[in-house]
Design an enzyme around this catalytic site. Structure first.
Site: not given
Ligand SMILES: Cc1cc2nc3c(=O)[nH]c(=O)nc-3n(C[C@H](O)[C@H](O)[C@H](O)COP(=O)(O)O)c2cc1C
Length: 389
Positions: A102, A186
């Site tokens: 990414q 971003y």
């Molecule tokens: C610790 C953490 C870091 C994240 N970093 C990114 C990232 O670098 N890029 C991105 O597109 N989304 C990022 N997200 C969002 C996740 O990709 C995802 O959409 C979000 O955790 C919801 O999914 P979940 O309910 O399965 O956790 C991050 C989420 C968390 C919890």
């Protein structure tokens, strides 16, 4: 939901790749690389552990020095970055997995302390992020975001070229593809959105012009190894990190057919994000002909229903895969799940990173049932505690 979860374990053909199941690792910033942005041995181990998910998407990775914004985030703009990432992709491929990188350009969400020669962060327009949104849980200089510099047209073209060159480096590093992070505040969504893009040239104004930066990046990146090497993550209507679009429906019903027409690898479209003013999944799914990755808050049964109903080809898991390296095997066998520990999401070292146990290790008392959803995420932008302002 009563759909059997078997559907999650059907292989999927993504371009030339055959993914072994319908699970993806959502991109997760973890900030455990070297300060230079070079991936570490710990990063290799973390991704290797999770390679049984059909597709891994890396944490946000800076395509250029001006794209950096967080301490210990990785980059993909030097030879050392390529060498470091090559160790990661080799480890994932040795386990039979697949991995996209990414690309995340922070744009205005950065700080001169993070940037070459102390330069000001770049943005479509000189619109400063709300100072009350400064204290993100992710390590960065602990002070209000500064006023960014409005990019010149020349700087915009240079940045598009940086995305292209990062794609070339992704090929050298052995990645199976690259994903542009065009969500949650971003640089690409700063161009797409009305409150951060006040330009009146070829990159601002109408929906078409605001979409031009992202589409130009996708086109430039597609010259490297084809459009099937390039994917995009969007989050229509998101207001994360102070970026707003007055008319998201107008923007995304234009943008998504444009991406569809280009034949990109997939579209990642998380549902119902915080602050979302328009949750257009059903509308946009119909406007995109390629594979869709759904994300956010999924559990084993809701993910299975999503795939069984033809609403997504893959489902990305963030926190559950963060805490369960063997999530695919646990789902397949109906085993309980490790509980994610938010305190170590952005900390340092192996704790909360590579030390989550594989089943059956771990404490049964603290485990979640096999069909539990991910916990609701801590806000990406935590307001500063009054004392710290
Ligand atoms: C610790 C953490 C870091 C994240 N970093 C990114 C990232 O670098 N890029 C991105 O597109 N989304 C990022 N997200 C969002 C996740 O990709 C995802 O959409 C979000 O955790 C919801 O999914 P979940 O309910 O399965 O956790 C991050 C989420 C968390 C919890």
């Amino acid at each position: 939901v009563s759909t059997p979860s078997d559907v999650l374990f059907e292989p999927f053909r993504l371009g030339k790749l055959t993914l072994r199941n319908r699970l993806a690792l959502a991109p997760l910033t973890r900030q455990r690389s070297h300060l230079s942005g070079v991936p570490t041995e710990l990063n290799v181990e973390y991704y290797r552990q999770r390679a049984s998910a059909g597709l891994l998407i890396t944490e946000g990775t800076a395509p250029s020095a001006m794209g950096m914004g967080y301490l210990f985030e990785p980059g993909l703009f030097t030879e050392e970055h390529v060498v470091g990432w090559r160790r990661v992709t080799d480890a994932v491929h040795a386990e039979g997995g697949a991995i996209f990188c990414q690309l995340m350009h922070n744009g205005r969400l950065s700080d001169p302390l993070m940037l070459p020669d102390g330069r000001d962060p770049l943005a479509p327009s000189a619109v400063r992020p709300d100072p009350s949104l400064n204290y993100s849980p992710t390590p960065r200089p602990n002070r209000p975001y500064p006023l960014p510099k409005a990019m010149t047209v020349r700087e915009i073209h240079d940045t598009i070229d940086e995305f292209r060159r990062a794609t070339e480096r992704a090929v050298l590093a052995g990645f199976d593809g690259v994903e542009v992070h065009a969500a949650t505040g971003y640089l690409p969504i700063q161009f797409l959105s009305t409150n951060t893009n006040l330009r009146d040239d070829a990159f601002g104004g109408s929906v078409e012009k605001r979409a031009s930066f992202l589409l130009s990046c996708v086109d430039a990146m597609s010259t490297v190894a084809g459009a099937s090497y390039v994917a995009v993550k969007i989050l229509p209507g998101s207001t994360a990190q102070g970026v707003f679009d007055a008319e998201p429906e107008k923007m995304y019903t234009y943008l998504v057919p444009q991406l569809s027409k280009r034949g990109i690898a997939y579209l990642q479209l998380p549902q119902g994000a915080e602050g979302n003013t328009w949750d257009g999944y059903a509308t946009l799914r119909r406007l995109f002909d390629g594979p869709m990755i759904a994300a956010r808050g999924f559990s084993r049964p809701t993910a299975a229903a999503m795939v069984a109903d033809g609403n997504a080809e893959l489902v990305a898991f963030g926190q559950l895969l963060l805490a369960n390296p063997d999530l695919a095997t646990r789902f397949q066998n109906g085993w309980p799940l490790n509980r994610p520990v938010t305190a170590t999401y952005y900390s340092q070292g192996a704790e909360g990173y590579t030390d989550y146990p594989f089943y059956p290790d771990g404490d049964p008392e603290t485990m979640l049932p096999p069909d539990a959803p991910a916990p609701v995420r801590v806000r990406a932008t935590t307001p500063a505690p009054a004392a710290a302002r």
